[in-house]
Write a protein that holds these residues in place. Sequence first.
Motif, short mmCIF file in Angstrom:
data_model
loop_
_atom_site.label_atom_id
_atom_site.label_comp_id
_atom_site.label_asym_id
_atom_site.label_seq_id
_atom_site.Cartn_x
_atom_site.Cartn_y
_atom_site.Cartn_z
N MET B 133 -10.60 14.07 7.28
CA MET B 133 -9.78 15.14 7.88
C MET B 133 -8.98 14.60 9.06
O MET B 133 -7.83 14.99 9.29
CB MET B 133 -10.68 16.29 8.35
CG MET B 133 -11.04 17.27 7.25
SD MET B 133 -9.62 18.18 6.59
CE MET B 133 -9.38 19.45 7.83
N ARG B 134 -9.57 13.69 9.83
CA ARG B 134 -8.83 13.09 10.94
C ARG B 134 -7.66 12.25 10.41
O ARG B 134 -6.56 12.30 10.95
CB ARG B 134 -9.77 12.24 11.80
CG ARG B 134 -10.75 13.08 12.57
CD ARG B 134 -11.71 12.25 13.41
NE ARG B 134 -12.51 13.16 14.22
CZ ARG B 134 -12.87 12.98 15.48
NH1 ARG B 134 -12.55 11.87 16.09
NH2 ARG B 134 -13.58 13.88 16.13
N GLU B 135 -7.96 11.50 9.37
CA GLU B 135 -6.89 10.69 8.75
C GLU B 135 -5.76 11.59 8.28
O GLU B 135 -4.57 11.30 8.47
CB GLU B 135 -7.43 9.94 7.54
CG GLU B 135 -8.00 8.60 7.85
CD GLU B 135 -8.35 7.84 6.57
OE1 GLU B 135 -7.77 8.10 5.51
OE2 GLU B 135 -9.25 6.98 6.65
N GLU B 136 -6.15 12.69 7.64
CA GLU B 136 -5.14 13.62 7.10
C GLU B 136 -4.36 14.28 8.23
O GLU B 136 -3.14 14.48 8.11
CB GLU B 136 -5.86 14.67 6.23
CG GLU B 136 -4.94 15.56 5.43
CD GLU B 136 -4.12 14.82 4.38
OE1 GLU B 136 -4.53 13.74 3.94
OE2 GLU B 136 -3.03 15.33 4.04
N ALA B 137 -5.04 14.59 9.32
CA ALA B 137 -4.36 15.20 10.48
C ALA B 137 -3.27 14.26 10.98
O ALA B 137 -2.16 14.69 11.35
CB ALA B 137 -5.36 15.50 11.58
N VAL B 138 -3.58 12.97 10.99
CA VAL B 138 -2.60 11.98 11.44
C VAL B 138 -1.41 11.94 10.46
O VAL B 138 -0.25 11.97 10.87
CB VAL B 138 -3.24 10.58 11.58
CG1 VAL B 138 -2.20 9.51 11.83
CG2 VAL B 138 -4.27 10.60 12.72
N LYS B 139 -1.73 11.93 9.17
CA LYS B 139 -0.67 11.91 8.16
C LYS B 139 0.24 13.13 8.28
O LYS B 139 1.44 13.06 8.05
CB LYS B 139 -1.27 11.88 6.75
CG LYS B 139 -1.83 10.53 6.34
CD LYS B 139 -2.40 10.60 4.92
CE LYS B 139 -3.31 9.43 4.64
NZ LYS B 139 -4.19 9.64 3.50
N GLN B 140 -0.37 14.26 8.60
CA GLN B 140 0.40 15.51 8.68
C GLN B 140 1.11 15.68 10.02
O GLN B 140 1.81 16.66 10.24
CB GLN B 140 -0.55 16.71 8.48
CG GLN B 140 -1.22 16.76 7.12
CD GLN B 140 -0.27 17.14 6.00
OE1 GLN B 140 0.74 17.79 6.23
NE2 GLN B 140 -0.57 16.70 4.79
N GLY B 141 0.84 14.76 10.94
CA GLY B 141 1.50 14.84 12.25
C GLY B 141 0.79 15.70 13.27
O GLY B 141 1.35 16.02 14.32
N TYR B 142 -0.47 16.09 12.98
CA TYR B 142 -1.22 16.92 13.94
C TYR B 142 -2.25 16.11 14.72
O TYR B 142 -2.92 16.64 15.60
CB TYR B 142 -1.91 18.07 13.20
CG TYR B 142 -0.94 19.08 12.67
CD1 TYR B 142 -0.40 20.06 13.49
CD2 TYR B 142 -0.53 19.04 11.34
CE1 TYR B 142 0.51 20.99 13.01
CE2 TYR B 142 0.38 19.96 10.84
CZ TYR B 142 0.90 20.93 11.68
OH TYR B 142 1.80 21.84 11.21
N GLY B 143 -2.41 14.88 14.38
CA GLY B 143 -3.35 14.03 15.09
C GLY B 143 -2.70 12.71 15.41
O GLY B 143 -1.66 12.38 14.82
N PRO B 144 -3.23 11.94 16.31
CA PRO B 144 -4.41 12.26 17.13
C PRO B 144 -4.03 13.20 18.27
O PRO B 144 -2.88 13.63 18.36
CB PRO B 144 -4.83 10.89 17.65
CG PRO B 144 -3.54 10.14 17.76
CD PRO B 144 -2.69 10.61 16.63
#
Lengths: 471, 418
Positions: B133-144
């Motif tokens: 989910m963290r990886e995906e958040a980064v891909k989606q531009g919401y993380g880190p």
Amino acid sequence: MNNNEIVSELENIVGEQFVSDKPEETFLYHYDFITAEPEGKCDIVIMPKTAEEVQEIVKIANKFKIPLVPWVSGINFGSTATPLKGGIVVDLRRLNRVLEVNEDDMYALIEGGTTWAGLQAYLGKNHPNLMAGVTFSPPGTGVVASCLCYGMFNLGMLGGTGAEFINGLEVVLGSGDLVRVGSCSLSDYWYGRQPLPDLAGLFIGWEGSTGIVTKAAIKLWPKLPFRKDFVLMGNTFDMGIPVLLKLSKAGLGICDIFVFSYNWIQAAIGAYEKKVPLNPLKDNLPVFISGVTTQAYTEKQHEAQCEAIETISKEGGLTEAPQGISLDILPYQAWGAWNFSRGGGGEWIGSYCSTREIIKYYKLARETALKHGHTSQFYSRLLFGGHYCVSRFNINFNKNDPEEIESARIILKEIHEEVSSLDGVVMYKAPKWAHEVYEEKIYPATYELMKKIKNLLDPNKVMNPGHGWGD
Amino acid sequence: MVGVIKIFQRLRYMKRMGLTHVDTRHEIHKIERHQDLEHYKDIIYQCGKCGTCRTVYQDADWAAVCPSGEFRKFESYYLGGKNLLTWGLTSGKLKWTEHLASIFYSCTVCMACLQQCQIPEIHTYAVEWLMAMREEAVKQGYGPMPEQKLYTEHTMVENNPYMEKHGDRLNWLPSHIKQTPDAKTAYYVGCTSSYREQNVAVATAEILNSLQVDFRIHPNESCCGSPVYMTGQTEKAKKIAEENVKMFKDAGIEKIITSCAGCYRTWKDTYPNKFGLNHGIEVKHLPEFLLDKLKNGELNFSKEFNMKITYHDPCHIGRHMGIYKPPRQVLEKIPGLELLEMKRNRHNAWCCGSGGGVRSAFKDLSAFAANERIEEAKETTAEAIVSCCPFCLNQFKANIKNNEIQALDLSEIVKQII
């Protein structure tokens, strides 16, 4: 309805960190996440810390005529905490203190959101000689909610259903008024509901549709020095059930008697449904597996009790599990039961009934399940010295598969119809569809009385609409 | 009857472990680790948010285990909530938002929740989708999180997340430390010991000298990449890993000894298993190394260390890597030292609150977790809370008030009595 206005008023009560209308929070309250019952909708979730805050929340719900759903873990197999008509979910997890343990009268005064884990923790640390019951539900589920909904636990032979463990209640009514019922309405002692008119019945079995319980006194029992958990096995229910009924009426310090079918045991330990025998009887496997727990104060008494249990079991043809194989995990939570299908879905037809009907209940439900290609997961517990029992049949499914969910609904209703043909079978934690069956069947004047009571306690019909009686 | 007996044999409750280790493993769906979110979407919904993940299962007075959930209270912050939010996302019922990302980042990835869950697949694999989910958040531009982004940018340039200069990394190294230029063994210091807990670095180097271990510190040692990897920035972390592996292989290093729990986990597990970097370098955490020396007689504690201490299990060597015994076995060999256990210990240990990027992004949550652990340590009547992780040590030091209890690293104790 303007959510912002309501949220703002709710934030004034509990602080903004304990209110949310964000989907990332409300999503977790819109559905039971285990059963095949329909999803609901949670508009706002709030976590009060005191009874006074609960009162203020109820006043706001009445002001805006918005539904209010009391909630602790949101898990029960009738999905009775699912907000079917939207509104505010009152998550009671911050009302979780054990306020008092009275060792003389053996009760714990707890807040409405106290979990089984919380109560066990408190007793283990502070009152190791007393025990509360332990349910088969997970440790994060609520003590008060369980008792109010006729849950039962491993002290059922001593005290009956969880409802019978309730000594008294403090409740915020649907009108916003705070009441106390039981001895606590006249004193600070919460020793029982006698001898006043028993108003606890206004809140027991109503599934949160008449008020929000903020405090309850729950009976505890002494933990005696000698204990044995027998595992008694037999080939069939025809053979085993008469033995359990005999044991239940023989005294013998028995605090718990229950029976699992072979497949229920496999579900409970987290096996995978597709890898176990669909019909163990066909494979000549013993399907009757029971547990009997006895306690005693002295060793001599314990030996005598155990000897009598062994004799009755042997005479009835049951075999005690070999040395070294025991349910020494008791009490435990049947954590794997709903996940037997590895799809995270499960629902039961769970009913109170006469002990005369256990075998018929099992056979009717089993045949229906087998017809639909499901294993037979049956469990029954004898209660209150053998005066009555609970019987339950689980159906598991993949909750990510709409077809499986629909199929499970059909099977559950079919099982319900079959077992309801037996006299006195009544579902507890009944979902909406089962209520509709009972409402047609129940004595009409009784149902009218229920509606009047509901109207009196919750005049604006804000309390858990869609669930409970007299809706 | 034999079939039933087998069932009961598997059902037996194991003290201190609940049902966790009951032999149901053959029933578990085989799931590959370190995959992306898509890979786990058909397993996540086994969760029923039953709440078992919130407390120690049948042990330690059913004490709470989740810093994030206990601090924020909403179900979303416990494992059950995160499982079902993940399901909501993968099944199209929810969408990525800043708030959803912040929920997943408000987690120290301590894995205490997994230990309690009794559903075999979730118990074993849930950390995989928490990381996915963290990886995906980064891909989606919401993380880190913004603070994590800042330290990552600095790390990519200056090789440390502490906003320090790479050129200052070895400032801690005193002149009396003897290194062997062509040694095959490296002491991997890590960023926290290099810049913040330099006593740990000095103590470890002195211990190695005392034991006459031929070692060297790579002059260009850089961040292992753990703070970058743990916040879902996989590609950047992989780049760091590749550079590190090349640097150490080129230098002829065959063995790494590290005093840092995070570096240990990263070199030993993340590099080969996540990034496919089978570097072939033996990786030892200091307590493991010391225990080997104690066992073969090369290390003896000649002096007494008279103190009551309690041991805090760092998540990165404990639940992440299964190292619970070696630090305790070393401590138990120290004359005069009295080891007192906290109620929550080993696989049930409460996290110090610094991991997973939480300390930089969620300071209030991080301090809450640390203070909870410090209070638990004080309840044992110990004079010091001892750990094997400079990040835990630094976290405790930052949160201990009025010298109510000391915080020490195992290396600091061993150095005094060797």
